[in-house]
Design an enzyme around this catalytic site. Structure first.
Site, PDB file in Angstrom:
ATOM      1  N   SER A   1       7.790  67.330 -18.552  1.00 37.48           N
ATOM      2  CA  SER A   1       8.735  67.820 -17.551  1.00 37.48           C
ATOM      3  C   SER A   1       9.239  66.719 -16.627  1.00 37.48           C
ATOM      4  O   SER A   1       8.575  65.695 -16.418  1.00 37.48           O
ATOM      5  CB  SER A   1       8.091  68.928 -16.707  1.00 37.48           C
ATOM      6  N   GLN A   2      10.400  66.954 -16.070  1.00 34.02           N
ATOM      7  CA  GLN A   2      10.971  66.079 -15.041  1.00 34.02           C
ATOM      8  C   GLN A   2       9.954  65.946 -13.898  1.00 34.02           C
ATOM      9  O   GLN A   2       9.378  66.944 -13.458  1.00 34.02           O
ATOM     10  CB  GLN A   2      12.261  66.720 -14.539  1.00 34.02           C
TER      11      GLN A   2
END
Length: 231
Positions: A77-78
């Site tokens: 994920s970011q």
């Protein structure tokens, strides 16, 4: 306020060029500028070697604020999303520390490692065996003693260890699986993306201790689909 209650070993901080501490410092500054307020979360992400969780060919992008592929149709994920979900979970405890946290979707192991630095114990479930094998190797390399992992259908949660003070889902379904929600402590908190691939919202569900839950929307997000079964 507790800072990094389970610090990573010094060897975890080695890196150079695009994986150096300077690159991590820039990422931490970006998170702060983007609205992340909890200094515990910012400090842990600053000190977590994200390049250890992706293929070497992507190391130059490890500290960009973006999601990256990890194989099997999944992503790491970011960093802002990892920070926001972690912060949203911790906010429920008013500066305290949840002792038992369930993560659905181990993936690369990055979110679990961030959580492990800030909570008592993490129980993480992954349906894709190869991803879990790689994540377990990283947990060992980082010397984490407070992460337990399981190869299983994440929609089933981890009933043998319930109830959990907090639950976090790292994939999005149309709704929170009922078997997972049932494993949340009556006064616990659950953070998860919900919705279709084209329209997802990050939700926080808080237990009031009396059997009822309060739901909050925390903003738009984009996650891989929450799938059942094992692979």
């Amino acid at each position: 306020m507790t800072m990094n209650i389970h610090p990573l070993p010094p060897s975890a901080f080695k890196g150079e060029g695009m994986t150096s501490q300077r690159a991590r410092d820039r990422l931490a500054a970006t998170l702060k500028e983007s609205g992340i307020r909890d200094p515990r979360v910012i400090e842990v992400i600053r000190n977590t070697p994200r390049h250890h969780f992706i293929d070497q060919a992507l190391h130059s992008r490890a500290y960009e604020n973006t999601a990256l592929p990890i194989g099997h149709g999944q992503t790491i994920s970011q960093p802002w999303v990892v920070a926001r979900m972690t912060e949203a979970l911790l906010e429920h405890f008013n500066g305290g520390v949840p002792q038992k946290v369930l993560e659905i979707g181990t993936g690369s192991g990055y979110q679990a490692v961030v959580l492990a630095a800030l909570v008592g114990q993490v129980f993480t479930v992954e349906r894709i065996e190869e991803l879990l094998r790689q994540a377990r190797r990283r947990f060992r390399q980082l010397g984490l003693a407070n992460v337990r992992s399981r190869h299983d259908d994440g929609k089933l949660g981890w009933p043998d260890q319930a109830p959990f003070d907090a639950i976090i889902l790292t994939a999005a379904g149309d709704a929170i699986p009922s078997q997972v929600l049932d494993q949340l402590s009556p006064d616990g908190v659950l953070v998860a993306p919900v919705g279709s691939p084209s329209s997802q919202t990050l939700l926080r569900i808080r237990g009031d201790g009396q059997g009822d839950f309060i739901q909050e929307e925390l903003g738009a997000v984009s996650f891989v689909p929450l799938l059942g079964g094992i692979g």
